[in-house]
Scaffold this motif. Sequence first.
Motif, PDB file in Angstrom:
ATOM      1  N   ARG A 193     -10.047 108.625   5.119  1.00  0.00           N
ATOM      2  CA  ARG A 193      -9.539 109.901   5.601  1.00  0.00           C
ATOM      3  C   ARG A 193      -8.044 109.775   5.858  1.00  0.00           C
ATOM      4  O   ARG A 193      -7.623 109.073   6.775  1.00  0.00           O
ATOM      5  CB  ARG A 193     -10.256 110.304   6.897  1.00  0.00           C
ATOM      6  CG  ARG A 193     -11.767 110.175   6.828  1.00  0.00           C
ATOM      7  CD  ARG A 193     -12.412 110.478   8.156  1.00  0.00           C
ATOM      8  NE  ARG A 193     -13.861 110.281   8.114  1.00  0.00           N
ATOM      9  CZ  ARG A 193     -14.693 110.679   9.063  1.00  0.00           C
ATOM     10  NH1 ARG A 193     -14.221 111.293  10.146  1.00  0.00           N
ATOM     11  NH2 ARG A 193     -15.986 110.458   8.947  1.00  0.00           N
ATOM     12  N   VAL A 194      -7.243 110.458   5.058  1.00  0.00           N
ATOM     13  CA  VAL A 194      -5.797 110.363   5.207  1.00  0.00           C
ATOM     14  C   VAL A 194      -5.182 111.747   5.047  1.00  0.00           C
ATOM     15  O   VAL A 194      -5.707 112.588   4.318  1.00  0.00           O
ATOM     16  CB  VAL A 194      -5.199 109.377   4.180  1.00  0.00           C
ATOM     17  CG1 VAL A 194      -5.395 109.883   2.758  1.00  0.00           C
ATOM     18  CG2 VAL A 194      -3.738 109.086   4.478  1.00  0.00           C
ATOM     19  N   SER A 195      -4.083 111.994   5.759  1.00  0.00           N
ATOM     20  CA  SER A 195      -3.429 113.300   5.687  1.00  0.00           C
ATOM     21  C   SER A 195      -1.916 113.149   5.761  1.00  0.00           C
ATOM     22  O   SER A 195      -1.395 112.124   6.225  1.00  0.00           O
ATOM     23  CB  SER A 195      -3.905 114.206   6.829  1.00  0.00           C
ATOM     24  OG  SER A 195      -3.590 113.640   8.085  1.00  0.00           O
ATOM     25  N   LEU A 196      -1.233 114.165   5.289  1.00  0.00           N
ATOM     26  CA  LEU A 196       0.202 114.310   5.465  1.00  0.00           C
ATOM     27  C   LEU A 196       0.403 115.330   6.570  1.00  0.00           C
ATOM     28  O   LEU A 196       0.041 116.497   6.416  1.00  0.00           O
ATOM     29  CB  LEU A 196       0.861 114.781   4.165  1.00  0.00           C
ATOM     30  CG  LEU A 196       2.367 115.055   4.248  1.00  0.00           C
ATOM     31  CD1 LEU A 196       3.147 113.802   4.616  1.00  0.00           C
ATOM     32  CD2 LEU A 196       2.875 115.639   2.921  1.00  0.00           C
ATOM     33  N   ASP A 197       0.968 114.893   7.697  1.00  0.00           N
ATOM     34  CA  ASP A 197       1.093 115.733   8.890  1.00  0.00           C
ATOM     35  C   ASP A 197       2.545 116.049   9.196  1.00  0.00           C
ATOM     36  O   ASP A 197       3.423 115.182   9.088  1.00  0.00           O
ATOM     37  CB  ASP A 197       0.490 115.037  10.120  1.00  0.00           C
ATOM     38  CG  ASP A 197      -1.018 114.895  10.032  1.00  0.00           C
ATOM     39  OD1 ASP A 197      -1.595 115.300   9.004  1.00  0.00           O
ATOM     40  OD2 ASP A 197      -1.606 114.361  10.988  1.00  0.00           O
ATOM     41  N   TYR A 198       2.766 117.299   9.602  1.00  0.00           N
ATOM     42  CA  TYR A 198       4.057 117.684  10.165  1.00  0.00           C
ATOM     43  C   TYR A 198       3.826 118.049  11.620  1.00  0.00           C
ATOM     44  O   TYR A 198       3.049 118.956  11.934  1.00  0.00           O
ATOM     45  CB  TYR A 198       4.663 118.880   9.433  1.00  0.00           C
ATOM     46  CG  TYR A 198       5.981 119.338  10.038  1.00  0.00           C
ATOM     47  CD1 TYR A 198       7.153 118.652   9.755  1.00  0.00           C
ATOM     48  CD2 TYR A 198       6.038 120.436  10.892  1.00  0.00           C
ATOM     49  CE1 TYR A 198       8.363 119.049  10.311  1.00  0.00           C
ATOM     50  CE2 TYR A 198       7.238 120.837  11.451  1.00  0.00           C
ATOM     51  CZ  TYR A 198       8.404 120.137  11.163  1.00  0.00           C
ATOM     52  OH  TYR A 198       9.583 120.530  11.725  1.00  0.00           O
ATOM     53  N   THR A 199       4.469 117.320  12.534  1.00  0.00           N
ATOM     54  CA  THR A 199       4.261 117.521  13.965  1.00  0.00           C
ATOM     55  C   THR A 199       5.583 117.824  14.649  1.00  0.00           C
ATOM     56  O   THR A 199       6.569 117.100  14.471  1.00  0.00           O
ATOM     57  CB  THR A 199       3.631 116.274  14.611  1.00  0.00           C
ATOM     58  OG1 THR A 199       2.384 116.001  13.978  1.00  0.00           O
ATOM     59  CG2 THR A 199       3.397 116.499  16.100  1.00  0.00           C
ATOM     60  N   GLY A 248      -4.928 117.106   4.275  1.00  0.00           N
ATOM     61  CA  GLY A 248      -5.563 115.819   4.059  1.00  0.00           C
ATOM     62  C   GLY A 248      -6.746 115.858   3.124  1.00  0.00           C
ATOM     63  O   GLY A 248      -7.197 116.913   2.666  1.00  0.00           O
ATOM     64  N   THR A 249      -7.248 114.662   2.847  1.00  0.00           N
ATOM     65  CA  THR A 249      -8.423 114.514   2.014  1.00  0.00           C
ATOM     66  C   THR A 249      -9.344 113.465   2.619  1.00  0.00           C
ATOM     67  O   THR A 249      -8.907 112.585   3.367  1.00  0.00           O
ATOM     68  CB  THR A 249      -8.028 114.094   0.568  1.00  0.00           C
ATOM     69  OG1 THR A 249      -9.198 114.091  -0.247  1.00  0.00           O
ATOM     70  CG2 THR A 249      -7.389 112.718   0.557  1.00  0.00           C
ATOM     71  N   ARG A 250     -10.621 113.552   2.290  1.00  0.00           N
ATOM     72  CA  ARG A 250     -11.626 112.624   2.815  1.00  0.00           C
ATOM     73  C   ARG A 250     -12.665 112.336   1.738  1.00  0.00           C
ATOM     74  O   ARG A 250     -13.124 113.263   1.054  1.00  0.00           O
ATOM     75  CB  ARG A 250     -12.294 113.221   4.051  1.00  0.00           C
ATOM     76  CG  ARG A 250     -13.557 112.531   4.507  1.00  0.00           C
ATOM     77  CD  ARG A 250     -14.093 113.156   5.765  1.00  0.00           C
ATOM     78  NE  ARG A 250     -15.481 112.769   6.033  1.00  0.00           N
ATOM     79  CZ  ARG A 250     -16.168 113.140   7.103  1.00  0.00           C
ATOM     80  NH1 ARG A 250     -15.592 113.913   8.026  1.00  0.00           N
ATOM     81  NH2 ARG A 250     -17.416 112.761   7.270  1.00  0.00           N
ATOM     82  N   HIS A 251     -13.013 111.064   1.623  1.00  0.00           N
ATOM     83  CA  HIS A 251     -14.079 110.672   0.715  1.00  0.00           C
ATOM     84  C   HIS A 251     -15.032 109.746   1.457  1.00  0.00           C
ATOM     85  O   HIS A 251     -14.627 108.751   2.056  1.00  0.00           O
ATOM     86  CB  HIS A 251     -13.533 109.956  -0.514  1.00  0.00           C
ATOM     87  CG  HIS A 251     -14.617 109.472  -1.458  1.00  0.00           C
ATOM     88  ND1 HIS A 251     -15.315 110.321  -2.271  1.00  0.00           N
ATOM     89  CD2 HIS A 251     -15.143 108.232  -1.663  1.00  0.00           C
ATOM     90  CE1 HIS A 251     -16.219 109.643  -2.954  1.00  0.00           C
ATOM     91  NE2 HIS A 251     -16.138 108.367  -2.607  1.00  0.00           N
TER      92      HIS A 251
END
Length: 374
Positions: free
Chosen positions: A32-38, A369-372
Motif C-alpha cells: 500500500r503506497v501513495s503520493l501525498d500532499y500535506t 494511492g494504490t493497493r495490492h
Amino acid sequence: MKKSALALAVAAALVGFGTVARADTTLYGSARVSLDYTDTDSDYARAANGDLVRTAVGSAAWDMFNNASRLGVRGEEELGGGLSAIYQYEFGVDITEGGNFVSNRPKWVGLKGGFGSITAGTQWTPYYNAIAIGDIFNSSKVFARTTYLGDAFGLRMDNSLIYTTPNLSGFSAQAMVVANGSCTPSDPDSPADLCRVSADNKLPGNLSDDVDMWNIGLSYKNGPFFIGASYMALQGDGFDDFVTRPTWDGDQWGVAVGYNNGPFAVSLAYENGDVNALNFGDTENIYLTGQYTFGSNIIRAAYGFNTAKDDRLNLIVGGDPVTVLQDERSTWVLGYQYNFSKRTRLWVEYLGQEVDNDLVGAVQTVSIGTRHDF
C-alpha cells in the motif's frame, strides 16, 4: 514457486520447519503506497514573561507514503478432539523508505475449540474490534491519527492475553489483559515509573505489579446490523505532579453501530475517556461514516468531532507557567476507490482538519494511492 510452497518456505524460516510441516499455513501480504500532499499549520506554545505566545510553524510538501504495508503468515493445526493450535506472524513492510519487519503488527499464538479461543502476543484489542467499524479509508493518515480515541492503546497491544467467546447467535465477547513487566528508569525528568521495557512496547513498564491494562468488548451482528461496545482501563499511578497524555491511571469506553446492506453502508461511533493521545484529560469523540458502491467504484465520506472536557491547561513550558487551549477538533474526509480486481485498487482521498487548539494546528492532506493484496 507455487504460493503454497512459498508459504511453507517463509513460515519455516520464521517459526521452525518442524512445526510448520504439520500445519495449514498461509502466506499473505498487502502493498500500500501513495503520493501525498500535506499542508499543516502547527502552533507551538511558548512562554514569554508568563504570557502565552503562539508561534505558527506551517509546512506543505509532497511525499511518497507507506500506508501500513505488511507481510505475514498464519496457520492452524488440528490437535484432535475439536482443539486446534492457531498462530499469526505479521510484520510491517515499508516499501517507500525501508525499515522492514518492524511495527507492532499482530504476532500471536494460541488455542481454539468449542470454548472459543485463547491467544497470547501482540494482538488487535477488543476495543478496536468493537468500536473501529468506521476504519474504512485507505490512507493511514485518516482514522487512527485524527478521529479515533483508541489510537494510543486501542489498536494493537503487545504483551497481551485475549479470550474470545464462540459466536452465540450473533453475540461475541472478548477480554484482554496486558502485563508489561518492569524496567529501570533512565530519564530523571519523567515520572519514575514511566520507562520502557523495550522500544517496541506501547505501554511503559512498572505501571502495576500485576495487570497493567485490561479491556473488554462485546459485539452483536445480525445480517446488515452491527453494534459494539468496549471499556478499557490502565492500572498505573496518577503522577499528580506531571501532566501526561494519555493518563496512566485512566479509562475509556465507546459504543458503535453500523448498517451495511447492498451498496450502502453507514456507521456511527461514540467514545469518552482519557486513555488517548489526542488531548490531555477526558475527551468526547463522535465519528460518522458513509459509503456507496456502484460497479467497481466506491465513494466514501466521514465526519469526526472531538472536544476536551478541560479546555484550558496549566503547563510549565521552558520553566514558566503558561495556559494552553485545547478545545474542539473537526475532521472531514472524502474518498474515491476504483477496484481493478478483488485484490488491486486505486484511491484518491482528502482529509481536512480544523483545530481550535494551541497544541496542534489545521491539516489538509490529499492522498493518491494504490493497493495490492496477495
